[in-house]
Scaffold this active site. Sequence first.
Site, PDB file in Angstrom:
ATOM      1  CD  GLU A 108      -3.150  -0.838   2.091  1.00 46.68           C
ATOM      2  OE1 GLU A 108      -4.284  -0.635   1.629  1.00 46.68           O
ATOM      3  OE2 GLU A 108      -2.886  -0.849   3.309  1.00 46.68           O
ATOM      4  CG  HIS A 149      -5.372  -1.601   8.895  1.00 48.17           C
ATOM      5  ND1 HIS A 149      -4.718  -2.754   8.529  1.00 48.17           N
ATOM      6  CD2 HIS A 149      -5.255  -0.760   7.830  1.00 48.17           C
ATOM      7  CE1 HIS A 149      -4.233  -2.627   7.301  1.00 48.17           C
ATOM      8  NE2 HIS A 149      -4.541  -1.428   6.861  1.00 48.17           N
ATOM      9  CG  HIS A 203      -8.413  -0.559   4.364  1.00 48.02           C
ATOM     10  ND1 HIS A 203      -7.909  -0.291   3.109  1.00 48.02           N
ATOM     11  CD2 HIS A 203      -7.338  -0.793   5.135  1.00 48.02           C
ATOM     12  CE1 HIS A 203      -6.596  -0.380   3.131  1.00 48.02           C
ATOM     13  NE2 HIS A 203      -6.225  -0.672   4.355  1.00 48.02           N
TER      14      HIS A 203
HETATM   15 ZN   LIG Z   1      -4.223  -0.775   4.875  1.00 49.57          ZN
END
Ligand SMILES: [Zn+2]
Length: 241
Positions: free
Chosen positions: A76, A97, A165
């Site tokens: 990411e 998160h 998420h």
């Molecule tokens: Zn993430």
Amino acid sequence: MSDLKATIDELVVANRIVAAEKVCDAFGHVSVRHPGDPKRFLLSRGRAPELIEAKDIMTFALDGTTVSGTGKPYLERFIHGAIYEARPDVQAVVHSHSYSVVPFSVIGERLRPIMHVCATIGADIPVWDPQANFGDTDMLIGDMRQGRDLARALGARTSVLMRGHGSTVAGRSIREAVYAAVMLEVNAQLQLKAQAFGPVKFLTEGEIGKIRARQSGGGPGEGYDRAWQYWLRHAGFEGDG
Ligand SMILES: [Zn+2]
């Protein structure tokens, strides 16, 4: 000490702080724009923030291409590159998160500042939903198209939630971004508690503006530095940062 070494050292501390404050667990990451080249950013190789050392820090171009460093990057990393690309004012990004924030990404109820120290998270916190432009995905930001879509949702704000998420916050410094990421989680915890009793009186936009102006005033013991020094000890570091 060079700017680069000092920046890497602060980035390592930032990773340890977000772990100690339970903003990040095995997942999540902190980056900073390269102090000598605004077209680059610094981010660890893919590992849990609590474990990160200076040797783990890699350099990336804004499109997520590796410039230097070894190891497997975070999938990411495009979150970070796309925000630096879109926002010249942003110097640091935290993606997490953290568990109390996630409910506000799925219930249609906005996360909003509820307490004065949480004003840094911003008055308006949108939720980015990958369904809108990408349909069914694995929910992660795996390329620049998704990263840029998230950056557009963030706009000029500090915080954006990501449905099912987590969240991403952008700051004008590592300390501001870490502060906002910690307070996003704190605010979510408080809002969940308060809303159990009924309607909540949130901070007004005017109050948020005045608090943010004072918090970013700088100077020893002011702004974000006092929190940073406290969290530094929590994370096991000596000294006052
Ligand atoms: Zn993430």
